[in-house]
Design a protein around this motif. Structure first.
Motif, PDB file in Angstrom:
ATOM      1  N   ALA A   1     101.302 -39.848-107.698  1.00  0.00           N
ATOM      2  CA  ALA A   1     102.499 -39.477-108.469  1.00  0.00           C
ATOM      3  C   ALA A   1     103.401 -38.568-107.634  1.00  0.00           C
ATOM      4  CB  ALA A   1     102.085 -38.818-109.785  1.00  0.00           C
ATOM      5  N   THR A   2     103.232 -37.257-107.753  1.00  0.00           N
ATOM      6  CA  THR A   2     104.012 -36.358-106.900  1.00  0.00           C
ATOM      7  C   THR A   2     103.542 -36.429-105.448  1.00  0.00           C
ATOM      8  OG1 THR A   2     102.527 -34.470-107.220  1.00  0.00           O
ATOM      9  CG2 THR A   2     104.331 -34.771-108.827  1.00  0.00           C
ATOM     10  N   GLY A   3     102.282 -36.809-105.258  1.00  0.00           N
ATOM     11  CA  GLY A   3     101.699 -36.847-103.918  1.00  0.00           C
ATOM     12  C   GLY A   3     101.102 -35.537-103.476  1.00  0.00           C
ATOM     13  N   ASN A   4     101.270 -34.482-104.279  1.00  0.00           N
ATOM     14  CA  ASN A   4     100.780 -33.163-103.870  1.00  0.00           C
ATOM     15  C   ASN A   4      99.257 -33.115-103.798  1.00  0.00           C
ATOM     16  OD1 ASN A   4     103.394 -32.103-103.707  1.00  0.00           O
ATOM     17  ND2 ASN A   4     103.429 -31.577-105.874  1.00  0.00           N
ATOM     18  N   SER A   5      98.582 -33.686-104.794  1.00  0.00           N
ATOM     19  CA  SER A   5      97.116 -33.670-104.782  1.00  0.00           C
ATOM     20  C   SER A   5      96.571 -34.511-103.643  1.00  0.00           C
ATOM     21  CB  SER A   5      96.568 -34.177-106.125  1.00  0.00           C
ATOM     22  OG  SER A   5      96.869 -33.279-107.160  1.00  0.00           O
ATOM     23  N   ALA A   6      97.156 -35.682-103.437  1.00  0.00           N
ATOM     24  CA  ALA A   6      96.694 -36.544-102.353  1.00  0.00           C
ATOM     25  C   ALA A   6      96.880 -35.862-101.002  1.00  0.00           C
ATOM     26  CB  ALA A   6      97.456 -37.867-102.384  1.00  0.00           C
ATOM     27  N   ALA A   7      98.049 -35.258-100.784  1.00  0.00           N
ATOM     28  CA  ALA A   7      98.305 -34.578 -99.514  1.00  0.00           C
ATOM     29  C   ALA A   7      97.352 -33.412 -99.311  1.00  0.00           C
ATOM     30  CB  ALA A   7      99.751 -34.102 -99.465  1.00  0.00           C
ATOM     31  N   ALA A   8      97.085 -32.660-100.392  1.00  0.00           N
ATOM     32  CA  ALA A   8      96.159 -31.532-100.295  1.00  0.00           C
ATOM     33  C   ALA A   8      94.743 -32.005 -99.994  1.00  0.00           C
ATOM     34  CB  ALA A   8      96.185 -30.718-101.589  1.00  0.00           C
ATOM     35  N   ALA A   9      94.313 -33.086-100.658  1.00  0.00           N
ATOM     36  CA  ALA A   9      92.969 -33.606-100.436  1.00  0.00           C
ATOM     37  C   ALA A   9      92.794 -34.058 -98.990  1.00  0.00           C
ATOM     38  CB  ALA A   9      92.694 -34.770-101.393  1.00  0.00           C
ATOM     39  N   VAL A  10      93.777 -34.757 -98.463  1.00  0.00           N
ATOM     40  CA  VAL A  10      93.690 -35.216 -97.076  1.00  0.00           C
ATOM     41  C   VAL A  10      93.701 -34.027 -96.118  1.00  0.00           C
ATOM     42  CG1 VAL A  10      94.854 -36.536 -95.276  1.00  0.00           C
ATOM     43  CG2 VAL A  10      94.681 -37.472 -97.589  1.00  0.00           C
ATOM     44  N   SER A  11      94.483 -33.002 -96.425  1.00  0.00           N
ATOM     45  CA  SER A  11      94.492 -31.804 -95.573  1.00  0.00           C
ATOM     46  C   SER A  11      93.128 -31.139 -95.554  1.00  0.00           C
ATOM     47  CB  SER A  11      95.547 -30.815 -96.078  1.00  0.00           C
ATOM     48  OG  SER A  11      96.851 -31.309 -95.885  1.00  0.00           O
ATOM     49  N   HIS A  12      92.493 -30.984 -96.724  1.00  0.00           N
ATOM     50  CA  HIS A  12      91.154 -30.396 -96.781  1.00  0.00           C
ATOM     51  C   HIS A  12      90.177 -31.233 -95.962  1.00  0.00           C
ATOM     52  CE1 HIS A  12      92.243 -27.317 -99.555  1.00  0.00           C
ATOM     53  NE2 HIS A  12      92.481 -28.127-100.570  1.00  0.00           N
ATOM     54  N   LEU A  13      90.285 -32.550 -96.096  1.00  0.00           N
ATOM     55  CA  LEU A  13      89.371 -33.449 -95.385  1.00  0.00           C
ATOM     56  C   LEU A  13      89.539 -33.317 -93.874  1.00  0.00           C
ATOM     57  CD1 LEU A  13      87.252 -35.598 -96.077  1.00  0.00           C
ATOM     58  CD2 LEU A  13      89.095 -37.290 -96.126  1.00  0.00           C
ATOM     59  N   LYS A  14      90.778 -33.276 -93.413  1.00  0.00           N
ATOM     60  CA  LYS A  14      91.020 -33.129 -91.984  1.00  0.00           C
ATOM     61  C   LYS A  14      90.555 -31.778 -91.467  1.00  0.00           C
ATOM     62  CE  LYS A  14      95.092 -36.141 -91.414  1.00  0.00           C
ATOM     63  NZ  LYS A  14      96.535 -36.164 -91.115  1.00  0.00           N
ATOM     64  N   ASN A  15      90.869 -30.720 -92.196  1.00  0.00           N
ATOM     65  CA  ASN A  15      90.593 -29.372 -91.713  1.00  0.00           C
ATOM     66  C   ASN A  15      89.107 -29.030 -91.751  1.00  0.00           C
ATOM     67  OD1 ASN A  15      93.340 -28.972 -91.335  1.00  0.00           O
ATOM     68  ND2 ASN A  15      93.634 -28.047 -93.359  1.00  0.00           N
TER      69      ASN A  15
END
Length: 210
Positions: free
Chosen positions: A135-149
């Motif tokens: 939807a907003t993409g905020n949760s998806a972007a945050a989840a991918v950031s956590h996964l990468k980091n």
């Protein structure tokens, strides 16, 4: 910029249309999501690497190609992402499972994390992050950031049922290396951050909580 893959197979589109109907029961919504996620999993795993192994047929020794499902991690954004897991495991039953718990603050529409658990040796694994709605993409972007980091997998893909243009733009801006797989790109978001025409709150419809 990452690629958006629209999975427009007739069976996928048929089941998605039935799921959108407001009169669809919790049972039918959940069942169709499982069927649809199995179909989508075929598309997501199209480019998975193969290795040759030696096998015995009833007649002779030969070689055949297999994938290593244990190298694949399905990462569910809780709670609605769990609705994808059973269907995808029908295709790659050896997959490991990871979970990222996020909820969307109703005022700011920003994600708040409450849980994170991944298999070990993620640097050797390919990850598919699943959430029904982009939807907003905020949760998806945050989840991918956590996964990468935190876990640094070999590669990351994102899979959803529905995407809004705003969500696609947000995820691509934050993670231009993460391809997006979706069954539909809907018109827009409403003032509350819901996808239009959408299908309502996927988590509530999966678990019958509203």
């Amino acid at each position: 910029m990452s690629t958006v893959h629209l999975i427009d197979h007739p069976l996928v589109q048929h089941k998605l249309t039935l799921m959108r109907r407001k009169e669809a029961s919790t049972n039918s919504f959940r069942r169709m999501l499982g069927e649809l996620s199995t179909l989508m999993a075929y598309e997501l795993t199209r480019d998975m690497p193969l290795q040759e192994i030696e096998i015995e047929t009833p007649l002779e020794t030969t070689t055949g190609k297999v994938i290593d499902g244990k190298k694949l991690v399905l990462v569910s954004i809780l709670r609605a992402g769990n609705g994808f897991l059973d269907g995808m495991l029908n295709v790659v039953p050896g997959s490991r499972i990871g979970h990222i718990g996020l909820f969307r603050d109703p005022q700011t529409l920003q994600p708040v994390e409450y849980y994170y658990k991944m298999p070990d040796k993620m640097c050797e694994r390919d990850a598919i992050v699943v959430d029904p709605m982009l939807a907003t993409g905020n949760s998806a972007a945050a989840a991918v950031s956590h996964l990468k980091n935190r876990s640094q997998p070999k590669s990351i893909k994102f899979m959803c049922l529905l995407a809004a243009p705003e969500g696609i733009a947000t995820l691509q801006a934050a993670h231009p290396d993460v391809d997006i797989y979706t069954a539909a790109i809907d018109r827009q978001l409403d003032d509350h951050g819901y996808i239009l025409p959408g299908l309502g709150d996927a988590g509530d419809r999966i678990f019958g909580t509203k």
